[in-house]
Design a protein around this motif. Sequence first.
Motif, PDB file in Angstrom:
ATOM      1  N   PRO A  34       0.701  -1.371  -0.159  1.00  0.00           N
ATOM      2  CA  PRO A  34       0.059  -0.340  -0.091  1.00  0.00           C
ATOM      3  C   PRO A  34       0.979   1.242  -0.028  1.00  0.00           C
ATOM      4  O   PRO A  34       0.323   2.709  -0.489  1.00  0.00           O
ATOM      5  CB  PRO A  34      -0.977  -0.126   1.132  1.00  0.00           C
ATOM      6  N   PRO A  35       2.082   1.134   0.781  1.00  0.00           N
ATOM      7  CA  PRO A  35       2.724   2.719   0.919  1.00  0.00           C
ATOM      8  C   PRO A  35       3.676   3.182  -0.334  1.00  0.00           C
ATOM      9  O   PRO A  35       4.542   4.314  -0.099  1.00  0.00           O
ATOM     10  CB  PRO A  35       3.254   3.052   1.898  1.00  0.00           C
ATOM     11  N   LEU A  36       3.445   2.630  -1.514  1.00  0.00           N
ATOM     12  CA  LEU A  36       4.457   2.758  -2.653  1.00  0.00           C
ATOM     13  C   LEU A  36       4.290   4.107  -2.897  1.00  0.00           C
ATOM     14  O   LEU A  36       3.002   4.964  -2.903  1.00  0.00           O
ATOM     15  CB  LEU A  36       4.272   2.458  -3.581  1.00  0.00           C
ATOM     16  N   PRO A  37       5.003   5.233  -3.345  1.00  0.00           N
ATOM     17  CA  PRO A  37       4.490   6.790  -3.698  1.00  0.00           C
ATOM     18  C   PRO A  37       4.312   6.745  -5.369  1.00  0.00           C
ATOM     19  O   PRO A  37       4.052   5.789  -5.972  1.00  0.00           O
ATOM     20  CB  PRO A  37       6.456   7.130  -3.197  1.00  0.00           C
ATOM     21  N   SER A  38       4.560   8.059  -5.589  1.00  0.00           N
ATOM     22  CA  SER A  38       3.418   7.866  -6.749  1.00  0.00           C
ATOM     23  C   SER A  38       4.754   8.164  -7.675  1.00  0.00           C
ATOM     24  O   SER A  38       4.478   6.988  -8.758  1.00  0.00           O
ATOM     25  CB  SER A  38       3.305   9.317  -7.257  1.00  0.00           C
ATOM     26  N   VAL A  59      -2.601   8.350   3.759  1.00  0.00           N
ATOM     27  CA  VAL A  59      -3.896   8.787   4.325  1.00  0.00           C
ATOM     28  C   VAL A  59      -4.360   7.453   4.642  1.00  0.00           C
ATOM     29  O   VAL A  59      -5.071   7.763   6.526  1.00  0.00           O
ATOM     30  CB  VAL A  59      -4.772  10.043   3.902  1.00  0.00           C
ATOM     31  N   LYS A  60      -4.456   6.760   4.436  1.00  0.00           N
ATOM     32  CA  LYS A  60      -5.508   6.025   5.206  1.00  0.00           C
ATOM     33  C   LYS A  60      -4.005   4.369   5.435  1.00  0.00           C
ATOM     34  O   LYS A  60      -4.577   3.696   6.408  1.00  0.00           O
ATOM     35  CB  LYS A  60      -5.876   4.694   3.531  1.00  0.00           C
ATOM     36  N   TYR A  61      -3.048   4.260   4.748  1.00  0.00           N
ATOM     37  CA  TYR A  61      -2.633   3.583   5.357  1.00  0.00           C
ATOM     38  C   TYR A  61      -1.248   2.900   5.275  1.00  0.00           C
ATOM     39  O   TYR A  61      -0.329   2.441   6.288  1.00  0.00           O
ATOM     40  CB  TYR A  61      -1.869   2.482   4.007  1.00  0.00           C
ATOM     41  N   TRP A  67       5.549  -0.734   7.341  1.00  0.00           N
ATOM     42  CA  TRP A  67       5.464  -1.612   6.397  1.00  0.00           C
ATOM     43  C   TRP A  67       6.068  -2.512   6.420  1.00  0.00           C
ATOM     44  O   TRP A  67       6.226  -3.485   5.478  1.00  0.00           O
ATOM     45  CB  TRP A  67       4.816  -1.398   5.241  1.00  0.00           C
ATOM     46  N   ILE A  68       7.425  -2.095   7.123  1.00  0.00           N
ATOM     47  CA  ILE A  68       8.709  -3.237   7.286  1.00  0.00           C
ATOM     48  C   ILE A  68       8.482  -3.539   8.162  1.00  0.00           C
ATOM     49  O   ILE A  68       8.611  -3.279   9.203  1.00  0.00           O
ATOM     50  CB  ILE A  68       9.914  -2.195   7.013  1.00  0.00           C
ATOM     51  N   LEU A 115       8.790  -6.805   3.405  1.00  0.00           N
ATOM     52  CA  LEU A 115       7.918  -5.965   3.852  1.00  0.00           C
ATOM     53  C   LEU A 115       6.393  -6.538   3.839  1.00  0.00           C
ATOM     54  O   LEU A 115       6.559  -7.980   3.551  1.00  0.00           O
ATOM     55  CB  LEU A 115       7.843  -5.294   2.359  1.00  0.00           C
ATOM     56  N   GLU A 116       5.675  -5.721   4.816  1.00  0.00           N
ATOM     57  CA  GLU A 116       3.997  -6.584   5.093  1.00  0.00           C
ATOM     58  C   GLU A 116       3.128  -6.594   3.982  1.00  0.00           C
ATOM     59  O   GLU A 116       3.444  -5.232   3.343  1.00  0.00           O
ATOM     60  CB  GLU A 116       3.159  -6.131   6.467  1.00  0.00           C
ATOM     61  N   LEU A 117       2.065  -6.773   3.107  1.00  0.00           N
ATOM     62  CA  LEU A 117       1.334  -6.896   2.334  1.00  0.00           C
ATOM     63  C   LEU A 117       0.378  -6.977   2.903  1.00  0.00           C
ATOM     64  O   LEU A 117      -0.035  -6.541   3.686  1.00  0.00           O
ATOM     65  CB  LEU A 117       1.395  -8.121   1.279  1.00  0.00           C
ATOM     66  N   ALA A 118      -0.815  -6.313   2.073  1.00  0.00           N
ATOM     67  CA  ALA A 118      -2.425  -6.159   2.786  1.00  0.00           C
ATOM     68  C   ALA A 118      -3.414  -6.472   1.305  1.00  0.00           C
ATOM     69  O   ALA A 118      -2.908  -6.384   0.077  1.00  0.00           O
ATOM     70  CB  ALA A 118      -2.776  -4.641   2.963  1.00  0.00           C
ATOM     71  N   GLY A 119      -4.164  -7.427   1.831  1.00  0.00           N
ATOM     72  CA  GLY A 119      -4.900  -8.093   0.484  1.00  0.00           C
ATOM     73  C   GLY A 119      -5.892  -6.527  -0.465  1.00  0.00           C
ATOM     74  O   GLY A 119      -6.376  -5.347   0.398  1.00  0.00           O
TER      75      GLY A 119
END
Length: 364
Positions: A34-38, A59-61, A67-68, A115-119
């Motif tokens: 989720p936290p990838l930059p633009s 703002v959400k994630y 996420w590390i 890294l942690e991931l999200a669904g």
Amino acid sequence: VLDVRPDDFQIDVQPGVLGSAINEAVEQDGLFFPPLPSSGDISTIGGMIANDASGMQTVKYGEVHDWILRLEAVLPDGTVVETGTNAAKTSAGYNLLDLLVGSEGTLAVVTEATLELAGRPEQIWGGRVTFDTVSDASAFTSDVIRWGVDVAKIELLDRSSVELVNDHLDADLEERPMVFVEFHTNHSVEDEVAFFESVVDQHTVVDCTIGESDAEMKTLWTIREEMGIALKDYDPELMILASGDVTVPISSYSSLIRYISSLESKYDLEIPCFGHAGDGNIHYTIFVRKGDDRELAMGERADRDIVERAIDLGGTCTGEHGIGMGKQQHLVSEYSSGTIRLMQRIKQVFDPNGILNPGKILTD
């Protein structure tokens, strides 16, 4: 090398891996990072860790450091260290992981990260809200966050930014300040959108269009992602003097936007603003005419004024780009002398010979 463990929502990566490669590797498992930059398509995970990067979904994630889970790194003397754990949490020892994240390569060289991931969300809706003034847009954004609307992205573009990107991409956006927004949910997205629209009803807006994500919505996010290139290609007679990324508490966001607008008039400069409005992050760009010493001096003064105002409002000189060499003077304004000395002592412990990224973040 990518080692995906979908059952644990984890992936092991080396620092040279691009952000886009991570999402491609886990897409078949219904996961994403989720936290990838633009700039995730062209940014390495090592660079993201070094700057503690963040992007439109912060703002959400949250930021990259959220996420590390684990880092492997090499110290200047060749010692290999591991920080963190594959477990969801740990209280074992000093939190060296967060010390290395954001250290801009001055303490150790990261060689691997877990890294942690999200669904992936089942429902993705989005749209835009258009305003007469950037003050109206920024005040609206602040209220969306303060009211607790669960947005995944909320990005602000002032009129100048819209004009720039229209010219760059031959887009046909109405040339007014606007806010792009996106929602990620697994159920009842209509309820969250209705909550959002209740905030819209409390503000003066020109137009509001929200719906299920489609080709038009993807175009909006492409426009937002192209802002950096649009700025570089704007006017061959102008040069970019400063590209700022100050961040302030959300209650001060609209105040800082208004202040930057006032500096445009005060110094007779073009300073377009856009950014991750949901977390109080403003990206401003100061243009000056090439070879014009007066404009150069005015631009440098405007840059200092913006950063100092952000710090005075309880914010930071850099929300995601890092200090490097260009913001060292602002670090001294943001932190006490005792804090700076502690940072210097930490640097000395990790790198007594000063061989890792010398001259960055801290000076003698």
